[in-house]
Design an enzyme around this catalytic site. Structure first.
Site, PDB file in Angstrom:
ATOM      1  N   ASN A 273       0.822  -1.217   0.000  1.00 15.74           N
ATOM      2  CA  ASN A 273       0.000   0.000   0.000  1.00 15.74           C
ATOM      3  C   ASN A 273       0.855   1.265   0.000  1.00 15.74           C
ATOM      4  O   ASN A 273       0.536   2.238  -0.689  1.00 15.74           O
ATOM      5  CB  ASN A 273      -0.883  -0.044   1.257  1.00 15.74           C
ATOM      6  N   ASP A 334       3.499   0.173  10.064  1.00 17.45           N
ATOM      7  CA  ASP A 334       2.038   0.029  10.049  1.00 17.45           C
ATOM      8  C   ASP A 334       1.645  -1.327  10.631  1.00 17.45           C
ATOM      9  O   ASP A 334       1.154  -2.200   9.923  1.00 17.45           O
ATOM     10  CB  ASP A 334       1.533   0.173   8.598  1.00 17.45           C
ATOM     11  N   CYS A 360      -3.914   1.368  13.624  1.00 16.53           N
ATOM     12  CA  CYS A 360      -5.369   1.170  13.663  1.00 16.53           C
ATOM     13  C   CYS A 360      -5.852   1.044  15.110  1.00 16.53           C
ATOM     14  O   CYS A 360      -7.051   0.986  15.357  1.00 16.53           O
ATOM     15  CB  CYS A 360      -5.777  -0.049  12.845  1.00 16.53           C
TER      16      CYS A 360
HETATM   17  C1  LIG Z   1      -2.404  -3.114   9.394  1.00 17.68           C
HETATM   18  S1  LIG Z   1      -1.799  -4.182   8.153  1.00 17.68           S
HETATM   19  C2  LIG Z   1      -0.968  -3.038   7.122  1.00 17.68           C
HETATM   20  C3  LIG Z   1      -0.590  -3.507   5.763  1.00 17.68           C
HETATM   21  C4  LIG Z   1      -0.211  -2.402   4.765  1.00 17.68           C
HETATM   22  N1  LIG Z   1       0.777  -1.495   5.299  1.00 17.68           N
HETATM   23  C5  LIG Z   1      -1.434  -1.656   4.296  1.00 17.68           C
HETATM   24  O1  LIG Z   1      -1.550  -0.442   4.534  1.00 17.68           O
HETATM   25  O2  LIG Z   1      -2.297  -2.272   3.647  1.00 17.68           O
HETATM   26  C6  LIG Z   1      -0.533  -5.009   8.976  1.00 17.68           C
HETATM   27  C7  LIG Z   1       0.260  -5.994   8.158  1.00 17.68           C
HETATM   28  O3  LIG Z   1       1.261  -6.556   9.009  1.00 17.68           O
HETATM   29  C8  LIG Z   1       1.398  -7.922   8.705  1.00 17.68           C
HETATM   30  N2  LIG Z   1       1.983  -8.518   9.924  1.00 17.68           N
HETATM   31  C9  LIG Z   1       1.362  -8.975  11.022  1.00 17.68           C
HETATM   32  N3  LIG Z   1       2.258  -9.350  11.946  1.00 17.68           N
HETATM   33  C10 LIG Z   1       3.478  -9.112  11.408  1.00 17.68           C
HETATM   34  C11 LIG Z   1       4.798  -9.277  11.873  1.00 17.68           C
HETATM   35  N4  LIG Z   1       5.045  -9.768  13.084  1.00 17.68           N
HETATM   36  N5  LIG Z   1       5.822  -8.942  11.072  1.00 17.68           N
HETATM   37  C12 LIG Z   1       5.597  -8.435   9.827  1.00 17.68           C
HETATM   38  N6  LIG Z   1       4.353  -8.265   9.328  1.00 17.68           N
HETATM   39  C13 LIG Z   1       3.314  -8.588  10.108  1.00 17.68           C
HETATM   40  C14 LIG Z   1       0.023  -8.391   8.341  1.00 17.68           C
HETATM   41  O4  LIG Z   1       0.111  -9.549   7.517  1.00 17.68           O
HETATM   42  C15 LIG Z   1      -0.512  -7.170   7.589  1.00 17.68           C
HETATM   43  O5  LIG Z   1      -0.227  -7.254   6.216  1.00 17.68           O
END
Ligand SMILES: C[S@@+](CC[C@H](N)C(=O)[O-])C[C@H]1O[C@@H](n2cnc3c(N)ncnc32)[C@H](O)[C@@H]1O
Length: 403
Positions: A273, A334, A360
């Site tokens: 994103n 994020d 969020c």
């Molecule tokens: C709130 S979403 C944000 C995704 C992206 N930045 C967006 O705006 O669409 C959080 C993302 O973190 C990933 N995630 C969750 N735990 C994680 C971790 N420990 N390390 C890396 N990524 C992680 C999830 O798969 C998800 O894609």
């Protein structure tokens, strides 16, 4: 016995309305709105915080409306549906100011409309019906419409309802209806083996998947983000409000590009994103994301945008990624609802010029700042209204290295 009437004044991050009583007690009343004058029954007390159960709204807030949704009384989806939409900005601005200890209200990019915005919804399936969870319970609440879903999702609900009722397979547990602003994909989740013929019947819906497995058509969506299109495979996370997400991405990328970075780290990158628009602006980006499928989407979108040469991906948890392996002068962070925790501390130890933290769950982000900010300055905070009719809001924090 209920108490004397009290006027509630503020919105709390969990959506409850609150007031400070004359004796310094902080009263919290779920189910009421700021501006309501209410009577209440005392619940548990912790220090100066008095939890309460709403007895009666004696004088409603001038911003209280009767929600037009036929499912409002039972459905647990839109806890702030009775709040007039334009009142969200000031209430969220004050709430975020309190969470981030700002003296002035925090600006909020409010959504233009309360309805028709959600680009993905997740419906439960029970006894051949579609539904959501009830307010404050796990009870199944059948629904026929969902006003917050985008029009193209609302349009397919009657057909989806008919097919689910005809199939009536108890193994069907949930269906995600996912839109890219035009076409809709259906992604089913099951609790066990389905009956013979179930998937063939579901295929009639068009673009259909069972988890990640394609059943019919192409359940991948290509989401508009500014001038870009980002691929989202059937189980990939994407921000639910397409128009507000475009504003979020623009705001975050501008603040990153303002410091003229030579290389950006995008932690918790999802399907790219932020990575794709940043790379398209000419900056090399390293994207770290736990989900391998999301990173395949990111790579496909990078190809489509002709920026593959500027994006490196790492499929690993952010906690395990060694942030010190390359220098970064700007970082996008994020994380999921739990916040970034120790990852923020490690990132700041790199001494980037700027970190833009997108959250969020604002209270988790505030806790992270409280623990790990060190000598960095919180130079800006703002909110983006990504979830109209609910108490959820996206918060963006700009953290700058001291000069
Ligand atoms: C709130 S979403 C944000 C995704 C992206 N930045 C967006 O705006 O669409 C959080 C993302 O973190 C990933 N995630 C969750 N735990 C994680 C971790 N420990 N390390 C890396 N990524 C992680 C999830 O798969 C998800 O894609």
């Amino acid at each position: 016995m209920a108490t004397d009437p009290v006027r509630l004044t503020s919105l709390r991050p969990d959506g409850t309305a609150s007031a400070r009583l004359d004796d310094g007690t902080f009263l919290q009343v779920p189910g009421a709105l700021p501006g309501d004058e209410v009577t209440w029954h005392p619940g548990r007390r912790r220090g100066r915080v008095q939890h309460a159960e709403l007895d009666r709204v004696v004088t409603p807030s001038p911003d209280r409306i009767a929600p037009p949704c036929p499912h409002d009384a039972a459905c647990g989806g839109c806890d702030l549906a009775p709040l007039r939409h334009p009142a969200r900005g000031p209430l969220f601005g004050a709430m975020l100011a309190s969470v981030f200890r700002q003296s002035d209200p925090v600006p909020v990019l409010t959504a233009p409309s309360p309805d028709g915005h959600r680009a993905r919804i997740s419906l439960r399936i029970q006894d051949g019906q579609l539904g959501y969870r009830g307010a404050g319970t796990h009870a199944f609440v059948p629904i026929t419409t969902c006003r917050i879903a985008r029009p193209e999702i609302q349009q397919v609900l009657p057909a989806l309802q008919r097919v689910v009722a005809t199939v009536s397979d108890p193994a069907l547990d949930r269906v995600d209806v996912r839109s890219d602003g035009t076409g809709v994909a259906h992604v089913f989740h099951t609790t066990g083996p389905v009956r013979p013929g179930t998937f063939e019947q579901l295929a009639a819906l068009g673009d259909v998947a069972h988890g990640r497995t394609v059943i019919a058509g192409d359940p991948t969506r290509w989401l508009p983000v500014g001038e870009h299109r980002l691929r989202a495979s059937p189980e990939a996370f994407y921000q639910v409000h397409l128009e507000q997400n475009a504003r979020l991405v623009d705001a975050v990328c501008r603040r990153i590009l303002d410091v003229q970075p030579e290389r950006v780290l995008d932690l918790y990158a999802g399907i790219g994103n932020f990575s794709i628009p940043l790379a398209a602006s000419g900056v090399p980006v390293v994207a770290v994301e736990i989900g391998g499928a999301a990173l395949k989407d990111l790579a496909a979108s990078a190809d489509r945008a002709n920026v593959s040469g500027r994006v490196v991906t790492h499929a690993t948890p952010a906690e395990r990624y060694d942030v010190s392996r390359e220098p970064f002068d700007a970082v996008v962070l994020d994380p999921p609802r739990a916040g970034a925790g120790i990852v923020l501390e490690r990132v700041l130890a790199l001494r980037p010029k700027r970190v833009v933290y997108v959250a969020c769950q604002p209270t988790a982000a505030a806790r992270d700042l409280h623990r790990h900010l060190g000598d960095y300055r919180l130079t800006e905070v703002f909110g983006v209204d990504l979830f109209p009719q609910t108490h959820h809001v996206e918060a963006v924090m700009v953290l700058d290295r001291p000069r």
